[in-house]
Design a protein around this motif. Structure first.
Motif, PDB file in Angstrom:
ATOM      1  N   GLY A 403       4.769 -48.604 -27.158  1.00 13.09           N
ATOM      2  CA  GLY A 403       4.832 -50.021 -26.949  1.00 13.09           C
ATOM      3  C   GLY A 403       4.043 -50.371 -25.529  1.00 13.09           C
ATOM      4  N   ILE A 404       2.903 -51.303 -25.585  1.00 13.51           N
ATOM      5  CA  ILE A 404       2.042 -51.360 -24.643  1.00 13.51           C
ATOM      6  C   ILE A 404       2.784 -52.419 -23.633  1.00 13.51           C
ATOM      7  N   ASP A 405       3.889 -53.567 -24.069  1.00 12.53           N
ATOM      8  CA  ASP A 405       4.590 -54.458 -23.290  1.00 12.53           C
ATOM      9  C   ASP A 405       5.524 -53.586 -22.571  1.00 12.53           C
ATOM     10  N   ALA A 406       6.254 -52.747 -23.182  1.00 10.22           N
ATOM     11  CA  ALA A 406       7.363 -51.938 -22.515  1.00 10.22           C
ATOM     12  C   ALA A 406       6.963 -51.220 -21.527  1.00 10.22           C
ATOM     13  N   PHE A 407       5.539 -50.503 -22.052  1.00 16.45           N
ATOM     14  CA  PHE A 407       5.123 -49.141 -20.941  1.00 16.45           C
ATOM     15  C   PHE A 407       4.565 -50.059 -19.576  1.00 16.45           C
ATOM     16  N   ASN A 408       4.073 -50.773 -19.812  1.00 19.09           N
ATOM     17  CA  ASN A 408       3.537 -51.735 -18.422  1.00 19.09           C
ATOM     18  C   ASN A 408       4.910 -52.257 -17.473  1.00 19.09           C
ATOM     19  N   ARG A 409       5.792 -52.864 -18.377  1.00 16.21           N
ATOM     20  CA  ARG A 409       7.044 -53.005 -17.473  1.00 16.21           C
ATOM     21  C   ARG A 409       7.545 -51.774 -16.712  1.00 16.21           C
ATOM     22  N   GLN A 410       7.543 -50.717 -17.504  1.00 16.01           N
ATOM     23  CA  GLN A 410       7.998 -49.559 -16.782  1.00 16.01           C
ATOM     24  C   GLN A 410       7.379 -49.099 -15.628  1.00 16.01           C
ATOM     25  N   LEU A 411       5.912 -49.149 -16.064  1.00 15.06           N
ATOM     26  CA  LEU A 411       5.089 -48.809 -14.838  1.00 15.06           C
ATOM     27  C   LEU A 411       5.114 -49.534 -13.585  1.00 15.06           C
ATOM     28  N   ARG A 412       5.241 -50.872 -13.827  1.00 18.41           N
ATOM     29  CA  ARG A 412       5.479 -51.784 -12.652  1.00 18.41           C
ATOM     30  C   ARG A 412       6.586 -51.127 -11.792  1.00 18.41           C
ATOM     31  N   VAL A 413       7.825 -51.072 -12.480  1.00 12.52           N
ATOM     32  CA  VAL A 413       8.927 -50.765 -11.677  1.00 12.52           C
ATOM     33  C   VAL A 413       8.946 -49.355 -11.108  1.00 12.52           C
ATOM     34  N   ALA A 414       8.395 -48.505 -11.949  1.00 13.58           N
ATOM     35  CA  ALA A 414       8.227 -47.048 -11.243  1.00 13.58           C
ATOM     36  C   ALA A 414       7.188 -47.243 -10.161  1.00 13.58           C
ATOM     37  N   LEU A 415       6.120 -47.863 -10.212  1.00 14.41           N
ATOM     38  CA  LEU A 415       5.358 -47.915  -8.911  1.00 14.41           C
ATOM     39  C   LEU A 415       6.066 -48.487  -7.712  1.00 14.41           C
ATOM     40  N   LEU A 416       6.954 -49.662  -7.954  1.00 13.49           N
ATOM     41  CA  LEU A 416       7.645 -50.206  -7.018  1.00 13.49           C
ATOM     42  C   LEU A 416       8.908 -49.144  -6.242  1.00 13.49           C
ATOM     43  N   LYS A 417       9.462 -48.592  -7.216  1.00 14.87           N
ATOM     44  CA  LYS A 417      10.779 -47.785  -6.768  1.00 14.87           C
ATOM     45  C   LYS A 417      10.251 -46.631  -5.948  1.00 14.87           C
TER      46      LYS A 417
END
Ligand SMILES: Cc1ncc(COP(=O)(O)O)c(C=O)c1O
Length: 471
Positions: A403-417
């Protein structure tokens, strides 16, 4: 205290990433573990070292090229210098006897801003803690003005009028959420906010505004203010301010402009895009956004100073009616208030409007250049062309099963953390978007290319992790 500047310098010199990458729960544990008990108090030098080591090193580094999420700017040096005066002298802007020279500086800066925005000589203003406070104050004044006009009702003295449940605040679908905040603070409830649909570029659809006003009239509802936005938070869209002004005038409705983000264009080659702002009954601008000042620093300008009367209350101990020196508490909902005007004063004195305007122009051009760069890169999907300095996009190089939406959400949080990048996240036409808010004029295209490479690198890792889970 002597070591404070040295400790800060060391923190900045060692800030290789936009966030240290410490696990947020561990960071919380460490901070909550710092005793605040009286018996554990230590000498200031020791505390400064601890703050540097255990708090400042884990701050979000707004100066880092890959910290690019919010309307949150790296502060200019002149603003940091001003903060030293502000904190050390601790002037309070409510009454002249607490802020003698500071009161005159604020009045001087406000008069200059009124001229910049082409307000008539009756124009006036006051510094605020930011766009939220400015919007709340403007809408409150608009409501009280409307009640006075409509029925001679004095809200300040008598509270809400009998028709309060029919009052309406008009904004666009992309206006800032502080309209709802203001409506609820003002006792009207969020239901009082009517949001007009927007064009794909994020600007208010003027025909929809006109038809909505007609319908509200049919329904017996009472729109008292139309809010035009000069720089929406996500798209940077600037509404058709002249059109909105014309419509508001014709219907005897207050016209407020939220220029918290886009107001800085008044200094730039793009100034024409703000045409009509000078017709607003009130406007807000935030200097802690595209004017590069430390938080917090905003202003509310009024076309006619007499409208500040809706905020005026006297107290025997503070702002007596008999005072012949100005007490700025007369124009605001705050009492004790910071001397934030000094930051704008020092910026205008030390940097000047030409350089500031050139910095804004640079950000606008860079936003477009970065968007065009992303449009050429097949791994990304550009979601809108920038109107100011935000870029809305997402990572799109994914198999359909993910899912492109869920993936981008996960990507942003991973980049931050992981401390790789601090990006914004929002939705654009129902799609989860990553957002760059470019407010750092020192960035180069190469720094963005480096950022995109890092995003792709992490996305590849996350993708293979997720795909492995599915095997
Ligand atoms: C358009 C707009 N108006 C108002 C605000 C609120 O401003 P502040 O955060 O200074 O209260 C924001 C914040 O991002 C904004 O983007």
């Amino acid at each position: 205290m002597a070591n404070c500047a040295q400790e800060l310098a060391t923190v900045f010199e060692s800030a290789a990433r936009p966030y240290s990458g410490m696990d947020p729960m561990l960071l919380r544990e460490n901070i909550f573990g710092m005793s605040l008990a009286n018996e554990d108090a230590e000498p200031l030098d020791t505390v400064i070292r601890q703050v540097a080591r255990d708090i400042a090193r884990h701050a979000i580094v707004v100066q880092h090229p890959h910290c690019i999420a919010h309307l949150h700017t790296p502060p200019m040096l002149c603003g940091i210098a001003a903060e030293n005066f502000i904190a050390a002298q601790n002037q309070s802007m409510d009454s002249w006897d607490q802020s003698g020279s500071a009161t005159f500086v604020e009045q001087h800066v406000i008069a200059h801003l009124c001229r910049l925005f082409s307000y008539p000589s009756e124009g006036d203003g006051v510094f605020t803690s930011g766009g939220t406070q400015g919007n709340i104050m403007a809408l409150l004044i608009a409501r009280d003005w409307f009640a006075q006009q409509r029925s001679g009702h004095n809200v300040q003295r008598d509270g809400l009028p009998p028709y309060a449940s029919r009052l309406r605040i008009i904004g666009s679908a992309k206006s800032h959420f502080t309209l709802e905040k203001a409506a609820s603070v003002m006792g009207l409830g969020q239901q009082a906010v009517v949001r007009i649909p927007t064009n794909p570029d994020g600007t208010m659809i003027i025909e929809a505004l006109e038809s909505t006003l007609r319908q509200l009239q049919v329904d017996g509802l009472l729109p008292f203010v139309i809010v035009g936005t000069a720089g929406t938070t996500d798209h940077g869209a600037v509404d058709g301010l002249r059109d909105i002004s014309r419509i508001a005038r014709a219907s005897n409705i207050w016209f407020h402009v939220d220029a918290a983000y886009g107001g800085a264009m008044i200094l730039s080659q793009a100034k024409q895009r703000l045409a009509g702002i000078e017709l607003a009954d009130s406007l807000i601008v935030d200097f802690h956004k595209m004017w590069f000042q430390p938080v917090s620093c905003g202003a509310l300008l009024m076309r006619d100073t007499s409208d500040f009367k809706y905020l005026l209350h006297h107290a025997d101990y503070l702002n007596r009616e008999s005072d012949d020196l100005p007490n700025l508490v007369d124009k605001t909902i705050s009492t004790t208030r910071r001397f934030d005007a000094l930051k704008v004063f020092m910026m205008l004195r030390a940097v000047g409007t030409d350089t500031l305007g050139a910095m804004v122009d640079h950000l606008l051009q860079q936003g477009t250049a970065i968007a065009l760069h992303l449009r050429e890169d097949e791994r990304f999907e550009l979601l809108a062309l920038p109107a100011l300095s935000t870029v809305l996009f997402r990572y799109a190089d994914l198999p359909e099963t993910l899912g492109i939406d869920a993936f981008n959400r996960q990507l942003r949080v991973a980049l931050l953390k992981r401390g790789i990048a601090v990006l914004g996240e929002t939705t654009v036409a129902g799609k989860v978007a990553l957002k760059l808010t470019i407010l750092n004029p020192c960035l180069t295209i190469g720094m963005f290319v480096d950022l995109f490479n890092k995003i792709v690198e992490l996305a590849e890792t996350l993708k293979s992790d997720v795909l492995a889970e599915h095997v």
